[in-house]
Design an enzyme around this catalytic site. Structure first.
Site, PDB file in Angstrom:
ATOM      1  N   TYR A   1     -51.313  34.196  21.127  1.00  0.00           N
ATOM      2  CA  TYR A   1     -50.576  33.228  21.954  1.00  0.00           C
ATOM      3  C   TYR A   1     -50.380  33.601  23.428  1.00  0.00           C
ATOM      4  O   TYR A   1     -50.666  32.807  24.309  1.00  0.00           O
ATOM      5  CB  TYR A   1     -49.223  32.896  21.325  1.00  0.00           C
ATOM      6  CG  TYR A   1     -49.282  32.076  20.052  1.00  0.00           C
ATOM      7  CD1 TYR A   1     -50.502  31.717  19.470  1.00  0.00           C
ATOM      8  CD2 TYR A   1     -48.116  31.662  19.434  1.00  0.00           C
ATOM      9  CE1 TYR A   1     -50.552  30.971  18.298  1.00  0.00           C
ATOM     10  CE2 TYR A   1     -48.152  30.910  18.262  1.00  0.00           C
ATOM     11  CZ  TYR A   1     -49.376  30.575  17.701  1.00  0.00           C
ATOM     12  OH  TYR A   1     -49.420  29.838  16.555  1.00  0.00           O
TER      13      TYR A   1
ATOM     14  N   CYS B   1     -43.459  25.631  34.443  1.00  0.00           N
ATOM     15  CA  CYS B   1     -42.632  26.728  33.913  1.00  0.00           C
ATOM     16  C   CYS B   1     -42.351  27.743  35.031  1.00  0.00           C
ATOM     17  O   CYS B   1     -42.973  27.713  36.101  1.00  0.00           O
ATOM     18  CB  CYS B   1     -43.325  27.391  32.735  1.00  0.00           C
ATOM     19  SG  CYS B   1     -44.649  28.514  33.198  1.00  0.00           S
TER      20      CYS B   1
ATOM     21  N   ASN C   1     -54.084  23.459  30.287  1.00  0.00           N
ATOM     22  CA  ASN C   1     -53.672  24.656  29.544  1.00  0.00           C
ATOM     23  C   ASN C   1     -54.767  25.106  28.592  1.00  0.00           C
ATOM     24  O   ASN C   1     -55.434  24.291  27.947  1.00  0.00           O
ATOM     25  CB  ASN C   1     -52.314  24.483  28.849  1.00  0.00           C
ATOM     26  CG  ASN C   1     -52.175  23.243  28.018  1.00  0.00           C
ATOM     27  OD1 ASN C   1     -52.815  22.231  28.265  1.00  0.00           O
ATOM     28  ND2 ASN C   1     -51.337  23.318  27.009  1.00  0.00           N
TER      29      ASN C   1
ATOM     30  N   CYS D   1     -45.363  29.756  36.347  1.00  0.00           N
ATOM     31  CA  CYS D   1     -46.247  28.961  37.220  1.00  0.00           C
ATOM     32  C   CYS D   1     -45.609  28.758  38.589  1.00  0.00           C
ATOM     33  O   CYS D   1     -46.289  28.787  39.617  1.00  0.00           O
ATOM     34  CB  CYS D   1     -46.570  27.617  36.578  1.00  0.00           C
ATOM     35  SG  CYS D   1     -47.718  27.794  35.190  1.00  0.00           S
TER      36      CYS D   1
ATOM     37  N   GLU E   1     -51.156  24.771  35.405  1.00  0.00           N
ATOM     38  CA  GLU E   1     -50.925  24.946  36.842  1.00  0.00           C
ATOM     39  C   GLU E   1     -51.559  26.238  37.349  1.00  0.00           C
ATOM     40  O   GLU E   1     -52.140  26.292  38.426  1.00  0.00           O
ATOM     41  CB  GLU E   1     -49.418  24.990  37.134  1.00  0.00           C
ATOM     42  CG  GLU E   1     -48.670  23.717  36.775  1.00  0.00           C
ATOM     43  CD  GLU E   1     -48.160  23.694  35.336  1.00  0.00           C
ATOM     44  OE1 GLU E   1     -48.817  24.270  34.443  1.00  0.00           O
ATOM     45  OE2 GLU E   1     -47.106  23.073  35.120  1.00  0.00           O
TER      46      GLU E   1
ATOM     47  N   GLU F   1     -55.152  27.617  25.555  1.00  0.00           N
ATOM     48  CA  GLU F   1     -54.403  28.453  24.607  1.00  0.00           C
ATOM     49  C   GLU F   1     -55.323  29.440  23.898  1.00  0.00           C
ATOM     50  O   GLU F   1     -56.552  29.406  24.054  1.00  0.00           O
ATOM     51  CB  GLU F   1     -53.667  27.550  23.609  1.00  0.00           C
ATOM     52  CG  GLU F   1     -52.636  26.684  24.322  1.00  0.00           C
ATOM     53  CD  GLU F   1     -51.738  25.894  23.387  1.00  0.00           C
ATOM     54  OE1 GLU F   1     -52.041  25.791  22.179  1.00  0.00           O
ATOM     55  OE2 GLU F   1     -50.719  25.368  23.876  1.00  0.00           O
ATOM     56  N   ASN F   2     -54.706  30.325  23.152  1.00  0.00           N
ATOM     57  CA  ASN F   2     -55.449  31.373  22.454  1.00  0.00           C
ATOM     58  C   ASN F   2     -54.726  31.726  21.168  1.00  0.00           C
ATOM     59  O   ASN F   2     -53.488  31.657  21.119  1.00  0.00           O
ATOM     60  CB  ASN F   2     -55.550  32.607  23.375  1.00  0.00           C
ATOM     61  CG  ASN F   2     -56.558  33.607  22.873  1.00  0.00           C
ATOM     62  OD1 ASN F   2     -56.254  34.428  22.022  1.00  0.00           O
ATOM     63  ND2 ASN F   2     -57.761  33.534  23.380  1.00  0.00           N
ATOM     64  N   ALA F   3     -55.494  32.117  20.167  1.00  0.00           N
ATOM     65  CA  ALA F   3     -54.901  32.518  18.888  1.00  0.00           C
ATOM     66  C   ALA F   3     -53.922  33.670  19.092  1.00  0.00           C
ATOM     67  O   ALA F   3     -52.921  33.778  18.374  1.00  0.00           O
ATOM     68  CB  ALA F   3     -55.996  32.911  17.902  1.00  0.00           C
TER      69      ALA F   3
ATOM     70  N   CYS G   1     -51.173  28.490  31.379  1.00  0.00           N
ATOM     71  CA  CYS G   1     -50.724  27.140  31.711  1.00  0.00           C
ATOM     72  C   CYS G   1     -51.713  26.446  32.658  1.00  0.00           C
ATOM     73  O   CYS G   1     -52.441  27.099  33.410  1.00  0.00           O
ATOM     74  CB  CYS G   1     -49.377  27.190  32.425  1.00  0.00           C
ATOM     75  SG  CYS G   1     -48.005  27.767  31.438  1.00  0.00           S
TER      76      CYS G   1
HETATM   77  N1  THU Z   1     -47.666  24.712  29.620  1.00  0.00           N
HETATM   78  C1  THU Z   1     -48.344  24.446  30.779  1.00  0.00           C
HETATM   79  O1  THU Z   1     -49.570  24.292  30.787  1.00  0.00           O
HETATM   80  N2  THU Z   1     -47.626  24.364  31.913  1.00  0.00           N
HETATM   81  C2  THU Z   1     -46.280  24.562  32.001  1.00  0.00           C
HETATM   82  O2  THU Z   1     -45.744  24.591  33.084  1.00  0.00           O
HETATM   83  C3  THU Z   1     -45.497  24.734  30.780  1.00  0.00           C
HETATM   84  C4  THU Z   1     -46.244  24.883  29.528  1.00  0.00           C
HETATM   85  C5  THU Z   1     -48.448  24.852  28.389  1.00  0.00           C
HETATM   86  C6  THU Z   1     -48.454  26.239  27.818  1.00  0.00           C
HETATM   87  C7  THU Z   1     -48.739  25.977  26.364  1.00  0.00           C
HETATM   88  O3  THU Z   1     -50.143  25.883  26.205  1.00  0.00           O
HETATM   89  C8  THU Z   1     -48.119  24.607  26.111  1.00  0.00           C
HETATM   90  O4  THU Z   1     -47.919  24.027  27.393  1.00  0.00           O
HETATM   91  C9  THU Z   1     -46.801  24.658  25.379  1.00  0.00           C
HETATM   92  O5  THU Z   1     -45.905  25.508  25.987  1.00  0.00           O
END
Ligand code: THU
Length: 163
Positions: free
Chosen positions: A68, A112, A62, A115, A75, A64-66, A73
């Site tokens: 959000y 999720c 994953n 994904c 996957e 992330e970014n400021a 993700c």
């Molecule tokens: N996240 C994933 O990388 N995969 C998923 O299937 C669910 C969530 C990440 C997104 C975010 O960076 C962190 O988990 C919390 O949600």
């Protein structure tokens, strides 16, 4: 009125050692990928490793970014990278794992919905199922035989066709 029952089969293993050698290796790769996650906001590090039909392994984690919602993700990072680098090569299996800096993930971490939707498109295009292996830091391992098992009712290209 008719009822449609949808059934998902999840193979549940007590230990990763019960998986095949290549699946254990893929899970180990997912753990390595997890260590490179960029997740300063959620502190939840996810790793994914997929293996293609040509034996190549693509990692994702994953990012992330400021801002959000601009993050992505693990996957999708993995499957989009595979699509970009190995177009037309089928994905055979994907392993997913996650670790929090704040608590123990002692159960399988499932992808999720977004994904699942993204991975489903690749599965439908290649006309071969993608096995999904899921595990937390500890605990049981889940394995499903395809993305459709995780997203049995879905939106696809068919939905865009005009009657
Ligand atoms: N996240 C994933 O990388 N995969 C998923 O299937 C669910 C969530 C990440 C997104 C975010 O960076 C962190 O988990 C919390 O949600």
């Amino acid at each position: 009125m008719e009822k449609i029952t949808v059934q998902t089969v999840i193979e549940c293993f007590d230990h990763p050692e019960e998986l095949s050698g290549d699946e254990q290796m893929l899970l180990a790769e997912a753990k390595k990928a997890m260590n490179n996650a960029y997740a300063p906001y959620s502190r939840f590090h996810v790793g994914a490793a997929l293996i293609l039909e040509n034996g190549k392994i693509q990692l994702g984690n994953n990012q992330e970014n400021a801002a959000y919602p601009s993050g992505l993700c693990a996957e999708r990072v993995a499957i989009f990278a595979a699509g970009a680098q190995y177009p037309g090569i089928s994905v055979s299996k994907i392993a997913i794992t996650a670790r929090s800096l704040d608590f123990l993930t002692d159960h399988p971490i499932a992808p999720c919905g977004a994904c699942r939707q993204s991975m489903l498109e690749y599965e439908l295009n290649q006309k071969k199922p993608i096995t999904v292996i899921m595990m937390g830091e500890t605990g049981k391992v889940y394995r499903v035989s395809g993305i459709q098992q995780l997203l049995p009712i879905s939106f696809s290209e068919e939905g865009l066709k005009k009657m």
